[in-house]
Write a protein that holds these residues in place. Sequence first.
Motif, PDB file in Angstrom:
ATOM      1  N   UNK A   9       0.836  -1.197   0.000  1.00 25.43           N
ATOM      2  CA  UNK A   9       0.000   0.000   0.000  1.00 25.43           C
ATOM      3  C   UNK A   9       0.875   1.253   0.000  1.00 25.43           C
ATOM      4  N   UNK A  10       1.929   1.248   0.831  1.00 24.98           N
ATOM      5  CA  UNK A  10       2.831   2.393   0.876  1.00 24.98           C
ATOM      6  C   UNK A  10       3.509   2.603  -0.469  1.00 24.98           C
ATOM      7  N   UNK A  11       3.910   1.498  -1.118  1.00 23.12           N
ATOM      8  CA  UNK A  11       4.558   1.592  -2.426  1.00 23.12           C
ATOM      9  C   UNK A  11       3.607   2.175  -3.463  1.00 23.12           C
ATOM     10  N   UNK A  12       2.366   1.738  -3.445  1.00 25.85           N
ATOM     11  CA  UNK A  12       1.375   2.251  -4.403  1.00 25.85           C
ATOM     12  C   UNK A  12       1.156   3.741  -4.181  1.00 25.85           C
ATOM     13  N   UNK A  13       1.060   4.150  -2.915  1.00 29.69           N
ATOM     14  CA  UNK A  13       0.879   5.576  -2.613  1.00 29.69           C
ATOM     15  C   UNK A  13       2.099   6.371  -3.084  1.00 29.69           C
ATOM     16  N   UNK A  14       3.293   5.829  -2.874  1.00 31.24           N
ATOM     17  CA  UNK A  14       4.512   6.522  -3.309  1.00 31.24           C
ATOM     18  C   UNK A  14       4.553   6.654  -4.832  1.00 31.24           C
ATOM     19  N   UNK A  15       4.164   5.594  -5.538  1.00 34.61           N
ATOM     20  CA  UNK A  15       4.153   5.647  -7.008  1.00 34.61           C
ATOM     21  C   UNK A  15       3.125   6.673  -7.490  1.00 34.61           C
ATOM     22  N   UNK A  16       1.956   6.698  -6.857  1.00 35.91           N
ATOM     23  CA  UNK A  16       0.941   7.686  -7.244  1.00 35.91           C
ATOM     24  C   UNK A  16       1.443   9.109  -6.992  1.00 35.91           C
ATOM     25  N   UNK A  17       2.075   9.321  -5.844  1.00 34.35           N
ATOM     26  CA  UNK A  17       2.611  10.651  -5.542  1.00 34.35           C
ATOM     27  C   UNK A  17       3.691  11.039  -6.551  1.00 34.35           C
ATOM     28  N   UNK A  18       4.587  10.105  -6.852  1.00 33.17           N
ATOM     29  CA  UNK A  18       5.645  10.381  -7.832  1.00 33.17           C
ATOM     30  C   UNK A  18       5.044  10.687  -9.202  1.00 33.17           C
ATOM     31  N   UNK A  19       3.992   9.965  -9.570  1.00 35.10           N
ATOM     32  CA  UNK A  19       3.336  10.222 -10.862  1.00 35.10           C
ATOM     33  C   UNK A  19       2.724  11.607 -10.892  1.00 35.10           C
ATOM     34  N   UNK A  20       2.080  12.001  -9.798  1.00 35.28           N
ATOM     35  CA  UNK A  20       1.491  13.339  -9.743  1.00 35.28           C
ATOM     36  C   UNK A  20       2.567  14.417  -9.808  1.00 35.28           C
ATOM     37  N   UNK A  21       3.675  14.195  -9.106  1.00 35.66           N
ATOM     38  CA  UNK A  21       4.777  15.155  -9.150  1.00 35.66           C
ATOM     39  C   UNK A  21       5.337  15.242 -10.567  1.00 35.66           C
ATOM     40  N   UNK A  22       5.506  14.091 -11.225  1.00 36.48           N
ATOM     41  CA  UNK A  22       6.015  14.063 -12.597  1.00 36.48           C
ATOM     42  C   UNK A  22       5.081  14.841 -13.521  1.00 36.48           C
ATOM     43  N   UNK A  23       3.773  14.610 -13.385  1.00 36.07           N
ATOM     44  CA  UNK A  23       2.802  15.332 -14.220  1.00 36.07           C
ATOM     45  C   UNK A  23       2.880  16.832 -13.959  1.00 36.07           C
ATOM     46  N   UNK A  24       3.040  17.211 -12.693  1.00 34.27           N
ATOM     47  CA  UNK A  24       3.165  18.627 -12.361  1.00 34.27           C
ATOM     48  C   UNK A  24       4.411  19.247 -12.966  1.00 34.27           C
ATOM     49  N   UNK A  73       4.585  22.187 -15.768  1.00 26.45           N
ATOM     50  CA  UNK A  73       5.388  23.397 -15.569  1.00 26.45           C
ATOM     51  C   UNK A  73       6.372  23.602 -16.717  1.00 26.45           C
ATOM     52  N   UNK A  74       6.979  22.513 -17.203  1.00 24.75           N
ATOM     53  CA  UNK A  74       7.902  22.622 -18.342  1.00 24.75           C
ATOM     54  C   UNK A  74       7.180  23.075 -19.602  1.00 24.75           C
ATOM     55  N   UNK A  75       5.970  22.550 -19.814  1.00 20.41           N
ATOM     56  CA  UNK A  75       5.209  22.973 -21.002  1.00 20.41           C
ATOM     57  C   UNK A  75       4.849  24.451 -20.913  1.00 20.41           C
ATOM     58  N   UNK A  76       4.454  24.896 -19.728  1.00 17.19           N
ATOM     59  CA  UNK A  76       4.117  26.313 -19.566  1.00 17.19           C
ATOM     60  C   UNK A  76       5.363  27.173 -19.776  1.00 17.19           C
ATOM     61  N   UNK A  77       6.493  26.729 -19.211  1.00 20.25           N
ATOM     62  CA  UNK A  77       7.745  27.478 -19.381  1.00 20.25           C
ATOM     63  C   UNK A  77       8.170  27.528 -20.847  1.00 20.25           C
ATOM     64  N   UNK A  78       8.023  26.408 -21.549  1.00 18.36           N
ATOM     65  CA  UNK A  78       8.378  26.381 -22.976  1.00 18.36           C
ATOM     66  C   UNK A  78       7.466  27.310 -23.763  1.00 18.36           C
ATOM     67  N   UNK A  79       6.211  27.333 -23.409  1.00 18.15           N
ATOM     68  CA  UNK A  79       5.275  28.225 -24.091  1.00 18.15           C
ATOM     69  C   UNK A  79       5.652  29.682 -23.846  1.00 18.15           C
ATOM     70  N   UNK A  80       6.006  29.990 -22.614  1.00 18.94           N
ATOM     71  CA  UNK A  80       6.406  31.359 -22.303  1.00 18.94           C
ATOM     72  C   UNK A  80       7.728  31.712 -22.995  1.00 18.94           C
ATOM     73  N   UNK A  81       8.633  30.744 -23.070  1.00 16.19           N
ATOM     74  CA  UNK A  81       9.920  31.002 -23.724  1.00 16.19           C
ATOM     75  C   UNK A  81       9.740  31.259 -25.211  1.00 16.19           C
ATOM     76  N   UNK A  82       8.725  30.651 -25.797  1.00 11.02           N
ATOM     77  CA  UNK A  82       8.492  30.872 -27.224  1.00 11.02           C
ATOM     78  C   UNK A  82       7.935  32.269 -27.474  1.00 11.02           C
ATOM     79  N   UNK A  83       7.555  32.963 -26.422  1.00 10.78           N
ATOM     80  CA  UNK A  83       7.053  34.329 -26.553  1.00 10.78           C
ATOM     81  C   UNK A  83       8.184  35.342 -26.388  1.00 10.78           C
ATOM     82  N   UNK A  84       9.416  34.886 -26.562  1.00 11.29           N
ATOM     83  CA  UNK A  84      10.573  35.768 -26.430  1.00 11.29           C
ATOM     84  C   UNK A  84      10.557  36.878 -27.469  1.00 11.29           C
ATOM     85  N   UNK A  85       9.884  36.630 -28.571  1.00 12.94           N
ATOM     86  CA  UNK A  85       9.846  37.608 -29.642  1.00 12.94           C
ATOM     87  C   UNK A  85       8.775  38.646 -29.316  1.00 12.94           C
TER      88      UNK A  85
END
Length: 196
Positions: free
Chosen positions: A82-97, A101-113
């Motif tokens: 159970x602890x392992x499953x919770x840890x994997x779910x938390x890690x997955x949520x962190x990865x998605x977050x 954040x990287x997609x938002x940053x890339x989008x903002x970086x493309x607005x450099x012009x």
Amino acid sequence: MAVEDPQLTRRVSTLKSGSLAIADLLKDLDIDGDGDIDEEDKKIAATLKSMDTDGDGTITLKELVKIGQGKVKDEKKIQNMKKLIIAVLCASLIFCGVMLALMIAANEASKEDTPDSSGNLKTVGGKFISTEETTSSLNLTQLPLVDLDDLKSLKDLMVRDINGDYHYYTITGFTWTSTSFMKLFTARHDIIIIDN
């Protein structure tokens, strides 16, 4: 005078010796009391036999303790799972977050012009970005004098002849020979030769 039940006496004596005889337990296999030995009774009998780990026909206190210890270990494994499953779910949520954040940053970086104070767009490298069509009026004889990079961007050409008629051409390519001679090729396969 009290009448003793022989089965009860035998069970009490086996409990005192620290073991239960499986054969004695199986004699009274009809556990639900319906008079038949059904599948549920057979499953219980199989469970009792599996508890006899040394195969001597009895279930000893040591065997019961081992079964209890096994149950505790299984419960610990379940808790760890159970602890392992919770840890994997938390890690997955962190990865998605992080990915979001990287997609938002890339989008903002493309607005450099962004436009400078005069409204002109520049790339990160400092080159100007054209945001509208560039139109120029010049004499056709001056076209060979235009910078080659500007000539490469030439797509459309409108020419006014000596009678005042306008001719519109889509330029597909050119051959530049010198500042006094060049050929323009059009989409309708006309060749405009400029020779000064």
